[in-house]
Scaffold this active site. Structure first.
Site: not given
Lengths: 171, 587
Positions: B53, B115-116, B165, B484
């Site tokens: 993502e 969940f999630q 959802k 760097m």
């Protein structure tokens, strides 16, 4: 504009916001995320028809910081307007405190006498306690609470400052 | 009206069409299955399946920055949303318009540690311009239209819509964008004309002026860059750009002093330090620009044009602050300049240019060339040489030394050709961003100038590049170090290279081949041109592994905590000036 970065001053800022979930979290998150002080904060719905709430914030900082705070607040999407009451002219500020004092005998009488001087009301009374309601500016409330300390102060609940501009104009 | 009723997923698709969205970058999961089902049943919006993502958001950023439109992301709940946080923060820091849809567990499960489940609006509140949790399908269309308005107007930024959802499955009305009114968010675009006149007056009387311009010019659209170029040429004043602003003024123009700031040119930084009038157009006085604030351009009057009022007087006290969109303000400035027939002090200006030319004479970007080992600066110069004159070249970068070398040695002539993570400094930005640029410009030459360490942070996106046959070119300046970090350890921590060496690197040629791309390698200066030519000529994706000098440092450099006139010009400089305690604390 020139700034004198060293002079810190207290400002009362009135913010009109959409009354929606998370708006207070946005304001508080802004202050904590950017390291600004909150000395007092009150919030309640003021216009149910338009679903608007007013947040009154007392904060302190240099002129540059105060300008930043206002600009950052104005950037938030649910914010309608930001008004610095300290700069925009005379205004009135009020705070309410509930003060519980426990005691018997002379101390109890003394607390009632002081409450009378400060025009505090007795909201609840038992044989060994009072709950006073006091309204005023922050300094008056501080003074009252200090005087109650030796007389058996138990608990204090304060609302924080609500403020509004004097005169006929809108904030 | 019955025909306006549809389910939440269909509302989303319709609203995206209504907003002119043609592509979204995303990754499916349980909470967004209804949305993916609706995507499956339509043909107008293309979905690019990323591999992580973070890649989706960076790709959307690359897309947005290269064509000026809003980038759109779709991720699932919980880990999908948390993985997007880095990209969202990156877009916030660089003011990139992105709308990110995140799935959420159904409303009745919110707060149950389902969940999630993650508190996506809570987590993303400080890293977005605004966010929404839509609990009522009746609010969905309006919310989406408002999200696009917020993302693209004013100072652009990322907006998250958290979509449970059950809302995606519920039936509700569709409201077209034209019917949505934005009640509180309507930022100012026209600048205050009285202030603009005052600013032009100050500009006209300047003896040592400088234009200091940044990403705001790019964000304001290509017209702003043209107007800036017109104004700079009209005045004859020198112009410097921030890393975010490169391309806003042509690099080949004689009035361009190069980039300013920590790794900016000697002439740009000294001109900033010595100027008497500074004209800041769409830049924000970032700490990478100002160096030690107390000594930042001490003798100058400062004009600042910015669409975000909170940028004015934030770090540096401003004399004339103009809130407005850069293009609008520049247009007014040009009009006022012409109508007042402003005549700058020619003699003073000549003296100022003479002084600047003296600084230019130091040739601060000169480096010791070698025919044995490839100097990274040389590799960028050759890449620039090979792609010069083409209008369709887009450069992205990762973060570190290679990023600064690209900024210093690759000359950008036009806006929207340079995509780099400026504010957040996100390693792993360049590859997915290049992917997004290539999706926006399928036939263009898109090159990710990378470091080997950064590249590995989002290397999984090579798989996306393979799936969609995106001909992205990855040009690695491979020094086997986090360059760097290594440079700062050398200059400030006694050359103790703590954990900055990248050991056990993959064979990038074989890695390219594993992803169906072409792998190339150059180990000697004489091979660089050939590799670049092969890379450009290849039809598909390429990883070019350029093995560069491991010890090379990025100069010039203003050490942190130092002022503009305390620059280090090269390796000989740093031994004399150990960095201060205060400087050590700064990043």
């Amino acid at each position: 504009m020139t700034f004198q970065p060293e002079t810190e001053r207290q400002h009362t800022i009135s913010v009109l916001v959409d009354n929606e979930a998370g708006v207070l979290a946005r304001v508080i998150g802004l202050f904590s995320g950017r390291g600004y002080n909150i000395e007092s904060l009150t919030v309640a719905e003021v216009d149910p028809r338009e679903s608007l709430s007013r947040i009154t914030i007392v904060t302190s900082g240099t002129p540059m910081i105060i300008e930043q705070i206002k600009a950052q607040l104005e950037r938030l999407v649910p914010v309608h307007n930001v008004n610095d009451l300290t700069l925009s002219g005379p205004h009135v500020e009020r705070e309410l405190a509930l003060v519980k004092v426990r005691g018997t005998g002379d101390g109890r009488v003394e607390s009632l006498r002081i409450a009378d001087i400060f025009r505090a009301r007795v909201l609840d009374s038992s044989t060994e306690s009072f709950v006073f309601e006091i309204v005023g500016d922050t300094g008056k409330l501080d003074a009252f609470i200090n005087l109650m300390e030796p007389l058996g102060l138990v608990d204090v609940a304060r609302t924080g400052v609500a403020a509004i501009a004097r005169g006929p104009g809108e904030i | 009206m019955a025909h306006d009723q549809m389910n939440g997923s269909q509302i989303l698709i319709k609203a995206l069409e209504n907003q002119g969205v043609d592509v979204i970058f995303g990754y499916p999961g349980g909470a967004v299955l209804p949305l993916y089902d609706a995507l499956f049943q339509q043909n107008k919006i293309r979905h690019i399946l990323v591999r992580h993502e973070a890649g989706a958001v960076h790709a959307a950023e690359g897309y947005a920055r290269s064509n000026g439109r809003v980038g759109v992301v779709l991720v699932t709940s919980g880990p999908g949303a948390t993985n997007a946080v880095t990209g969202l923060t990156d877009a916030l820091m660089d003011s990139i318009p992105v709308v990110c849809f995140a799935g959420q567990v159904p409303t009745h499960l919110i707060g149950n540690d389902a969940f999630q489940e993650a508190d996506t609006t809570g987590i993303t509140r400080p890293c977005t311009k605004h966010n929404y949790l839509v609990k009522d399908v009746g609010e969905l269309a309006r919310t989406i239209h408002e999200a696009f308005h917020v993302a693209r107007s004013g100072r652009p930024g990322p907006v998250v819509i958290d979509l449970p959802k059950d809302v995606a499955l519920a039936t509700g009305p569709y409201v077209p964008a034209s019917k949505v009114k934005h009640k509180s968010y309507n930022p100012r675009v026209k600048g205050d004309l009285a202030l603009i006149k005052e600013a032009v007056e100050l500009m006209a009387t300047a003896k040592r002026p400088i234009f200091y311009c940044g990403g705001g010019v790019i964000n304001s659209g290509p017209a702003a860059s043209q107007l800036l170029t017109e104004l700079v040429r009209l005045t004859g004043y020198p112009c410097t750009l921030t890393a975010m602003g490169l391309g806003a003024f042509p690099a080949s123009d004689g009035q361009f002093l190069g980039m300013l700031g920590m790794h900016g040119t000697y002439e740009a930084n000294l001109a900033m330090h010595g100027c008497d009038v500074m004209i800041n157009i769409g830049a924000r006085f970032d700490d990478r620009i100002t160096g030690r604030l107390a000594d930042f351009s001490p003798g100058s009057k400062k004009i600042h044009v910015d669409i975000d009022p909170s940028s004015i007087n934030k770090n540096v006290a401003i004399d004339i602050g103009i809130v407005g969109d850069v293009a609008h303000v520049l247009e007014d400035m040009i009009k006022v300049w012409k109508s007042t027939q402003a005549k700058p002090d020619g003699k003073a200006l000549k003296g100022w240019w003479k002084e600047i030319d003296g600084w230019r004479g130091r040739d601060c970007l000169l480096y010791a060339h070698s025919d044995k080992v490839i100097k990274p600066q040389y590799a960028i110069q050759r890449l620039h040489e090979a792609t010069k004159g083409r209008d369709d070249v887009y450069i992205t970068t990762e973060v570190g030394q290679h990023q600064m070398w690209a900024a210093q040695y690759y000359g950008f002539e036009k806006p929207n050709r340079w995509m780099t993570s400026g504010g957040l400094g996100t390693m792993g930005y360049g590859l997915p961003a290049a992917m997004g640029v290539q999706v926006a410009h399928p036939d263009a030459l898109v090159i990710d100038i990378a470091g080997e360490a950064s590249l590995l942070m989002n290397i999984q996106e090579m798989s996306t590049i393979a799936q969609y046959r995106l001909p992205v070119k990855v040009f690695i300046l491979n020094n086997e170090y986090m360059g760097m970090v290594r440079q700062w350890q050398e200059l400030m921590h006694g050359s103790r290279y703590s954990e900055s060496r990248m050991e056990a690197m993959p064979d990038f040629v074989k890695l390219a081949e594993a992803f169906g791309a072409v792998g190339l390698r150059a180990t000697k200066p004489s091979e660089v041109d050939g590799v670049i030519a092969d890379m450009i000529a290849a039809d598909g994706a390429v990883i070019a592994d350029i093995r560069v000098d491991q010890a090379e440092n990025c100069f010039p450099m203003i050490p942190s905590g130092a002022a503009h006139n305390e620059m280090l010009l090269g390796p000989e400089d740093h031994t004399e000036q150990p960095s201060s305690e205060e400087g050590m604390v700064l990043v």
